[in-house]
Motif scaffolding. Structure first.
Motif, PDB file in Angstrom:
ATOM      1  N   TRP A 105       0.877  -1.181   0.000  1.00  0.00           N
ATOM      2  CA  TRP A 105       0.000   0.000   0.000  1.00  0.00           C
ATOM      3  C   TRP A 105       0.907   1.221   0.000  1.00  0.00           C
ATOM      4  O   TRP A 105       1.987   1.188   0.620  1.00  0.00           O
ATOM      5  CB  TRP A 105      -0.874  -0.004   1.249  1.00  0.00           C
ATOM      6  N   PRO A 106       0.541   2.305  -0.679  1.00  0.00           N
ATOM      7  CA  PRO A 106       1.470   3.439  -0.766  1.00  0.00           C
ATOM      8  C   PRO A 106       1.727   4.158   0.547  1.00  0.00           C
ATOM      9  O   PRO A 106       2.815   4.675   0.767  1.00  0.00           O
ATOM     10  CB  PRO A 106       0.819   4.361  -1.797  1.00  0.00           C
ATOM     11  N   ARG A 107       0.729   4.243   1.420  1.00  0.00           N
ATOM     12  CA  ARG A 107       0.908   4.901   2.717  1.00  0.00           C
ATOM     13  C   ARG A 107       0.320   4.007   3.808  1.00  0.00           C
ATOM     14  O   ARG A 107      -0.883   3.726   3.803  1.00  0.00           O
ATOM     15  CB  ARG A 107       0.229   6.273   2.740  1.00  0.00           C
ATOM     16  N   VAL A 108       1.183   3.579   4.734  1.00  0.00           N
ATOM     17  CA  VAL A 108       0.762   2.692   5.814  1.00  0.00           C
ATOM     18  C   VAL A 108       1.323   3.232   7.125  1.00  0.00           C
ATOM     19  O   VAL A 108       2.504   3.600   7.198  1.00  0.00           O
ATOM     20  CB  VAL A 108       1.286   1.257   5.590  1.00  0.00           C
ATOM     21  N   ALA A 109       0.497   3.288   8.142  1.00  0.00           N
ATOM     22  CA  ALA A 109       0.945   3.656   9.484  1.00  0.00           C
ATOM     23  C   ALA A 109       0.705   2.477  10.421  1.00  0.00           C
ATOM     24  O   ALA A 109      -0.317   1.794  10.326  1.00  0.00           O
ATOM     25  CB  ALA A 109       0.205   4.888   9.986  1.00  0.00           C
ATOM     26  N   ILE A 110       1.658   2.246  11.299  1.00  0.00           N
ATOM     27  CA  ILE A 110       1.512   1.222  12.338  1.00  0.00           C
ATOM     28  C   ILE A 110       1.506   1.945  13.678  1.00  0.00           C
ATOM     29  O   ILE A 110       2.451   2.662  14.008  1.00  0.00           O
ATOM     30  CB  ILE A 110       2.660   0.202  12.304  1.00  0.00           C
ATOM     31  N   ARG A 111       0.420   1.798  14.403  1.00  0.00           N
ATOM     32  CA  ARG A 111       0.310   2.418  15.730  1.00  0.00           C
ATOM     33  C   ARG A 111       0.630   1.364  16.782  1.00  0.00           C
ATOM     34  O   ARG A 111      -0.057   0.341  16.889  1.00  0.00           O
ATOM     35  CB  ARG A 111      -1.101   2.992  15.937  1.00  0.00           C
ATOM     36  N   PHE A 112       1.676   1.623  17.560  1.00  0.00           N
ATOM     37  CA  PHE A 112       2.131   0.653  18.554  1.00  0.00           C
ATOM     38  C   PHE A 112       1.469   0.933  19.894  1.00  0.00           C
ATOM     39  O   PHE A 112       1.529   2.051  20.414  1.00  0.00           O
ATOM     40  CB  PHE A 112       3.657   0.703  18.672  1.00  0.00           C
ATOM     41  N   LEU A 130       5.137   4.074   6.894  1.00  0.00           N
ATOM     42  CA  LEU A 130       5.780   3.443   5.737  1.00  0.00           C
ATOM     43  C   LEU A 130       5.245   4.121   4.490  1.00  0.00           C
ATOM     44  O   LEU A 130       4.044   4.107   4.238  1.00  0.00           O
ATOM     45  CB  LEU A 130       5.476   1.941   5.705  1.00  0.00           C
ATOM     46  N   GLU A 131       6.130   4.717   3.706  1.00  0.00           N
ATOM     47  CA  GLU A 131       5.707   5.520   2.560  1.00  0.00           C
ATOM     48  C   GLU A 131       6.412   5.050   1.297  1.00  0.00           C
ATOM     49  O   GLU A 131       7.648   4.994   1.251  1.00  0.00           O
ATOM     50  CB  GLU A 131       5.997   6.994   2.831  1.00  0.00           C
ATOM     51  N   ALA A 132       5.631   4.698   0.286  1.00  0.00           N
ATOM     52  CA  ALA A 132       6.155   4.236  -1.000  1.00  0.00           C
ATOM     53  C   ALA A 132       5.170   4.682  -2.073  1.00  0.00           C
ATOM     54  O   ALA A 132       4.240   3.949  -2.413  1.00  0.00           O
ATOM     55  CB  ALA A 132       6.327   2.717  -1.014  1.00  0.00           C
ATOM     56  N   ASP A 133       5.368   5.884  -2.605  1.00  0.00           N
ATOM     57  CA  ASP A 133       4.352   6.507  -3.447  1.00  0.00           C
ATOM     58  C   ASP A 133       4.047   5.741  -4.721  1.00  0.00           C
ATOM     59  O   ASP A 133       2.971   5.902  -5.301  1.00  0.00           O
ATOM     60  CB  ASP A 133       4.772   7.940  -3.797  1.00  0.00           C
ATOM     61  N   LEU A 134       4.963   4.897  -5.193  1.00  0.00           N
ATOM     62  CA  LEU A 134       4.719   4.175  -6.445  1.00  0.00           C
ATOM     63  C   LEU A 134       4.004   2.842  -6.248  1.00  0.00           C
ATOM     64  O   LEU A 134       3.657   2.184  -7.231  1.00  0.00           O
ATOM     65  CB  LEU A 134       6.034   3.944  -7.201  1.00  0.00           C
ATOM     66  N   LEU A 135       3.795   2.423  -5.007  1.00  0.00           N
ATOM     67  CA  LEU A 135       2.997   1.213  -4.806  1.00  0.00           C
ATOM     68  C   LEU A 135       1.561   1.483  -5.237  1.00  0.00           C
ATOM     69  O   LEU A 135       1.034   2.569  -5.041  1.00  0.00           O
ATOM     70  CB  LEU A 135       3.031   0.765  -3.348  1.00  0.00           C
ATOM     71  N   VAL A 136       0.926   0.476  -5.811  1.00  0.00           N
ATOM     72  CA  VAL A 136      -0.395   0.644  -6.408  1.00  0.00           C
ATOM     73  C   VAL A 136      -1.474   0.137  -5.456  1.00  0.00           C
ATOM     74  O   VAL A 136      -1.359  -0.955  -4.884  1.00  0.00           O
ATOM     75  CB  VAL A 136      -0.479  -0.110  -7.751  1.00  0.00           C
ATOM     76  N   ILE A 137      -2.525   0.922  -5.278  1.00  0.00           N
ATOM     77  CA  ILE A 137      -3.706   0.485  -4.528  1.00  0.00           C
ATOM     78  C   ILE A 137      -4.504  -0.491  -5.385  1.00  0.00           C
ATOM     79  O   ILE A 137      -4.751  -0.230  -6.557  1.00  0.00           O
ATOM     80  CB  ILE A 137      -4.567   1.691  -4.136  1.00  0.00           C
ATOM     81  N   THR A 138      -4.891  -1.618  -4.817  1.00  0.00           N
ATOM     82  CA  THR A 138      -5.702  -2.600  -5.533  1.00  0.00           C
ATOM     83  C   THR A 138      -6.836  -3.082  -4.628  1.00  0.00           C
ATOM     84  O   THR A 138      -6.749  -2.970  -3.403  1.00  0.00           O
ATOM     85  CB  THR A 138      -4.872  -3.831  -5.962  1.00  0.00           C
ATOM     86  N   PRO A 139      -7.901  -3.630  -5.222  1.00  0.00           N
ATOM     87  CA  PRO A 139      -9.004  -4.154  -4.409  1.00  0.00           C
ATOM     88  C   PRO A 139      -8.590  -5.290  -3.476  1.00  0.00           C
ATOM     89  O   PRO A 139      -9.328  -5.628  -2.553  1.00  0.00           O
ATOM     90  CB  PRO A 139     -10.018  -4.639  -5.456  1.00  0.00           C
ATOM     91  N   ALA A 140      -7.405  -5.894  -3.704  1.00  0.00           N
ATOM     92  CA  ALA A 140      -6.940  -6.955  -2.806  1.00  0.00           C
ATOM     93  C   ALA A 140      -6.636  -6.430  -1.414  1.00  0.00           C
ATOM     94  O   ALA A 140      -6.572  -7.191  -0.453  1.00  0.00           O
ATOM     95  CB  ALA A 140      -5.688  -7.628  -3.387  1.00  0.00           C
ATOM     96  N   GLY A 141      -6.465  -5.108  -1.284  1.00  0.00           N
ATOM     97  CA  GLY A 141      -6.236  -4.511   0.018  1.00  0.00           C
ATOM     98  C   GLY A 141      -4.770  -4.450   0.386  1.00  0.00           C
ATOM     99  O   GLY A 141      -3.899  -4.949  -0.326  1.00  0.00           O
ATOM    100  N   PRO A 142      -4.462  -3.831   1.534  1.00  0.00           N
ATOM    101  CA  PRO A 142      -3.067  -3.667   1.944  1.00  0.00           C
ATOM    102  C   PRO A 142      -2.394  -4.959   2.379  1.00  0.00           C
ATOM    103  O   PRO A 142      -1.177  -5.010   2.482  1.00  0.00           O
ATOM    104  CB  PRO A 142      -3.154  -2.673   3.106  1.00  0.00           C
TER     105      PRO A 142
END
Length: 257
Positions: A105-112, A130-142
């Motif tokens: 997923w392009p933008r993911v946060a983990i709250r500890f 976690l930031e990776a702007d070129l990752l693609v969002i898909t219906p499969a989910g993060p």
């Protein structure tokens, strides 16, 4: 190095970033961290190079809370925080996570979690972004399953949201779409949205109803209220809202480069 030629993406768009982000009543630490090349790993916790639970103090964060590895497909996580963690993928519902996880997923946060009781007001929050702007969002989910397949025949998706429709969706769900994430986060009331957009509440309802209808056609299983985020999650996972990009919030720690 960025690919040369027409349509090449800026080098910054290819970067993977891992950032620690913490805040409490008397201290807010901005998102600080490092670029992480594919194949590299980084340990994060109270006694690691990228610290968590130190500047915004919490002994409830483990010495090693997580090991993050950048992969071609996204991220591999080895979650070790004794008090657990919650995944906040941008535009998706929070999920409890533990153990080994693969995330795409392009933008993911983990709250500890730091041991504070969930029924009491929290005094501090500890995140890894976690930031990776070129990752693609898909219906499969993060957290796509290894059994995910594209063999199923599906009808053509509905057309994109109009500009006014997207503005209405982004405004009503603004607290859920900000980056870095905010907790607690609740959708706005429709009268608040109407005031912000300078239109009638009926106009807001009309715009949101069109977006809700698209979500039903995309797989939302039942009608929900127009400020219920269930249909937002469907729209995001099907690519109807673009994730945030850019890194003005990032502070690089030179000793991690």
């Amino acid at each position: 190095m960025a690919t040369q030629g027409t349509g090449a993406q800026p080098a910054a768009a290819h970067e993977r970033w891992v950032l620690a982000y913490e805040h409490g009543p008397a201290r807010r630490r901005p998102p600080v961290g490092t670029r992480l090349a594919v194949g590299r790993s980084l340990e994060i916790g109270r006694e690691r190079e990228l610290s968590l639970g130190v500047e915004v103090t919490s002994e409830g964060i483990s010495r090693v809370a997580v090991v993050v590895t950048a992969t071609e497909a996204g991220w591999d996580l080895d979650l070790r925080n004794a008090n657990g963690a919650t995944l906040h993928a941008w535009g998706q519902p929070p999920q409890q996570i533990s153990g080994h996880q693969s995330i795409a997923w392009p933008r993911v946060a983990i709250r500890f979690h730091n041991g504070q009781r969930f029924d009491q007001p929290h005094t501090s929050y500890h995140w890894v972004l976690l930031e990776a702007d070129l990752l693609v969002i898909t219906p499969a989910g993060p957290r796509p399953s290894s059994r995910t397949t594209s063999a199923t025949v599906t009808p053509a998706p509905p057309g994109p949201l109009s500009g006014p429709q997207e503005d209405a969706v982004r405004t009503v769900f603004e607290p859920l779409l900000v980056w870095p994430p905010r907790v607690p986060a609740e959708p706005l009331q429709l009268k608040q949205v109407a005031s912000r957009l300078g239109i009638s509440e009926a106009g807001v309802r009309d715009r949101l109803a069109h977006a809700h209808d698209r979500a039903l056609r995309l797989g939302l299983h039942h009608n929900v209220g127009l400020n219920n985020p269930e249909y937002l999650y469907v729209l995001v996972s099907n690519g109807y809202l673009a994730a945030p990009t850019g890194g003005n919030h990032r502070v690089a720690l030179p000793w991690l480069e």
